[in-house]
Design a protein around this motif. Structure first.
Motif, PDB file in Angstrom:
ATOM      1  N   TYR A  18     -10.753  83.014 -11.325  1.00  0.00           N
ATOM      2  CA  TYR A  18      -9.757  82.098 -10.783  1.00  0.00           C
ATOM      3  C   TYR A  18      -9.849  82.032  -9.272  1.00  0.00           C
ATOM      4  CZ  TYR A  18      -7.701  82.795 -15.393  1.00  0.00           C
ATOM      5  OH  TYR A  18      -7.502  82.870 -16.754  1.00  0.00           O
ATOM      6  N   THR A  20      -5.319  80.279  -5.439  1.00  0.00           N
ATOM      7  CA  THR A  20      -4.219  79.382  -5.796  1.00  0.00           C
ATOM      8  C   THR A  20      -3.864  79.520  -7.272  1.00  0.00           C
ATOM      9  OG1 THR A  20      -4.985  77.827  -4.118  1.00  0.00           O
ATOM     10  CG2 THR A  20      -3.431  76.984  -5.752  1.00  0.00           C
ATOM     11  N   GLU A  21      -4.877  79.640  -8.125  1.00  0.00           N
ATOM     12  CA  GLU A  21      -4.655  79.759  -9.562  1.00  0.00           C
ATOM     13  C   GLU A  21      -4.121  81.133  -9.960  1.00  0.00           C
ATOM     14  OE1 GLU A  21      -8.249  76.924 -11.266  1.00  0.00           O
ATOM     15  OE2 GLU A  21      -8.718  78.974 -10.628  1.00  0.00           O
ATOM     16  N   TYR A  22      -4.525  82.154  -9.216  1.00  0.00           N
ATOM     17  CA  TYR A  22      -4.135  83.524  -9.528  1.00  0.00           C
ATOM     18  C   TYR A  22      -3.778  84.242  -8.228  1.00  0.00           C
ATOM     19  CZ  TYR A  22      -4.043  88.009 -11.955  1.00  0.00           C
ATOM     20  OH  TYR A  22      -3.644  89.203 -12.510  1.00  0.00           O
TER      21      TYR A  22
END
Length: 115
Positions: free
Chosen positions: A51, A54-56
């Motif tokens: 990821y 931002t995603e994680y």
């Protein structure tokens, strides 16, 4: 220069924010918080293989890494605050912080008192 300094290992704007709030050796964080931050950052680094920051975010790594190990109500507020500061942390920055934490926990201001 003492090697307890976070700045000894690397300096970025995110790390500057952390140092501004907790000191150049993160001396305002206790040993337990530093140990838990180390678990959180390790989880974050592993997950960055799949990821983006931002995603994680680090805050998700906190939940994923510690909720199984620690009673969620006993996670120090300082650790949540640190994770908030570390929003957008890169893997390199996380590795930098891990190096500083490792030194502080083993040799520096967060080492365990010898009985």
């Amino acid at each position: 220069m003492t090697t307890d300094l976070v700045t000894y290992y690397g300096q970025t704007p995110i790390i500057d924010q952390l140092v501004d709030k907790y000191g150049v050796c993160l001396e305002k964080l206790d040993r337990e918080t530093k140990l838990l931050l180390r678990v959180t950052l390790s989880t974050y680094i592993v997950m960055q293989q799949e990821y983006t920051p931002t995603e994680y975010p680090v805050s998700t790594a906190l939940e994923d890494g510690l909720c199984e190990l620690v009673i969620p109500d006993s996670i120090p507020q300082d650790l949540y605050d640190v994770c908030s500061i570390l929003k957008g942390l890169t893997t390199l920055e996380a590795e930098t912080l891990l190096e500083a934490l490792q030194h502080q926990i083993r040799w520096g201001n967060a080492r365990q008192a010898v009985s």
